[in-house]
Write an enzyme that holds these catalytic residues in place. Structure first.
Site, PDB file in Angstrom:
ATOM      1  N   PHE A 228      61.779  69.111  53.400  1.00  0.00           N
ATOM      2  CA  PHE A 228      61.206  68.522  54.549  1.00  0.00           C
ATOM      3  C   PHE A 228      60.589  69.505  55.334  1.00  0.00           C
ATOM      4  O   PHE A 228      61.447  70.432  55.789  1.00  0.00           O
ATOM      5  CB  PHE A 228      61.867  67.590  55.504  1.00  0.00           C
ATOM      6  N   ASP A 229      59.399  69.521  55.816  1.00  0.00           N
ATOM      7  CA  ASP A 229      58.994  70.278  56.839  1.00  0.00           C
ATOM      8  C   ASP A 229      59.783  69.718  58.384  1.00  0.00           C
ATOM      9  O   ASP A 229      60.018  68.550  58.311  1.00  0.00           O
ATOM     10  CB  ASP A 229      57.586  70.350  57.123  1.00  0.00           C
TER      11      ASP A 229
END
Length: 313
Positions: free
Chosen positions: A162-163
């Site tokens: 994930f960012d």
């Protein structure tokens, strides 16, 4: 007694995200719904190749074999197909031996109203409009890009990256960076370094994955989570304090400070990478399956964009 989805990780997926239906989609776009319907009927028993989300879905469904007394994951096909044209997707599901038995075929109608009805935790689609409507309805969703040509999914472990800002965390800090620049962002994050960030669109998904992780001994956990963010020190401190507040331990975190994300993602071997920045997703999608998380309302500032588009799957 009705079957309960509330205690499971529920993935909603379009048929085009699960299987490679780009040629069929082109028929729809170029020749219309009748030609598309005729083609799907004529080829409903033909094999379909895996789409961008196929490796992730297959790996998630394998979790159900690890704790036989309870199912951890359910996958539901959520599609604008009609029940007639959707038959091909279910034939392909059977051919690939995927444990998927539920679907919503809306016959060209919007899919977003049914996501909460099916308790969807994550919706994956190739259609920009459907994903935007899901995000606006408060459901974690991503528009998937074309799968990498030479991608090989990791064996025996699910790896999701994930960012941070505008994905796991609220877009508040990213908005400051966009509107006032790097120095203002750095000052803000340093001032609030011990204050947890608000939840972003994928926070609940992270919490659900963390709950699954806690059911296994750490050395045997089949789910591995990474954060891959452009933040660097000292802005990384707020990420750590936020995760502590949420009682979440991610397995790996990469604070890249402007370095490219692609090499790290390829080394991590992500089944899927989620980011809000189109440029990051475009480059990442060359090496790992990737999805763009749109902003609620269509823009970082919340201003809505026109939603005019063709009815699609």
């Amino acid at each position: 007694m009705p079957y309960d989805l509330s205690d499971k990780l529920v993935i909603g997926i379009s048929s085009r995200a699960l299987f490679d239906l780009e040629a069929e989609n082109a028929i729809y776009d170029e020749q219309g719904v009748d030609a598309y319907t005729d083609y799907q009927r004529a080829h409903e028993n033909d094999a379909l190749q895996p789409g961008t989300a196929f490796p992730l879905v297959k790996a998630l469904l394998r979790l159900n074999d690890l704790i036989p007394e309870r199912r951890l994951v359910e996958v539901v096909v959520i599609s604008r197909n009609t029940p007639d044209t959707g038959l091909r997707a279910f034939n392909a599901i059977a051919a690939h031996k995927l444990d998927i038995s539920r679907a919503a075929f809306t016959g060209g109608g919007p899919t977003a109203p049914y996501l909460k009805a099916f308790k969807i935790d994550l919706f994956l689609s190739r259609d920009t409009g459907d994903v935007q409507e899901a995000i606006d309805a408060g459901v974690a969703a991503a528009q998937l890009y074309t799968a990498p040509v030479e991608y090989s999914a990791p064996e025996n472990q699910i790896r999701i990256a994930f960012d941070g800002d505008a994905v796991l965390f609220s877009p508040e800090s990213e908005r400051i960076f966009a509107e006032k620049g790097l120095e203002a962002f750095a000052r803000h994050e340093q001032r609030h370094r011990k204050k947890a960030m608000k939840e972003g669109p994928f926070a609940k998904l992270l919490l659900a994955l963390s709950a699954i992780q806690k059911q296994f001994p750490p050395a045997e956990c089949p789910v591995r989570i990474a954060i891959v963010t452009a933040r660097n020190s000292p802005a990384h401190q707020r990420v750590i304090h936020t995760l502590r507040t949420w009682n979440v331990n991610v397995d790996e975190a990469f604070f890249l400070g402007g370095l490219k994300k692609t090499d790290v993602l390829q080394a991590f071997g992500a089944h899927m990478f989620f980011d809000d920045q189109e440029g990051h997703v475009e480059t990442a999608s060359v090496v790992v399956p990737s999805g763009r998380v749109p902003y609620k309302g269509g823009t970082l500032t919340g201003a809505a964009k026109p939603a005019a588009r063709a009815v699609k799957r």
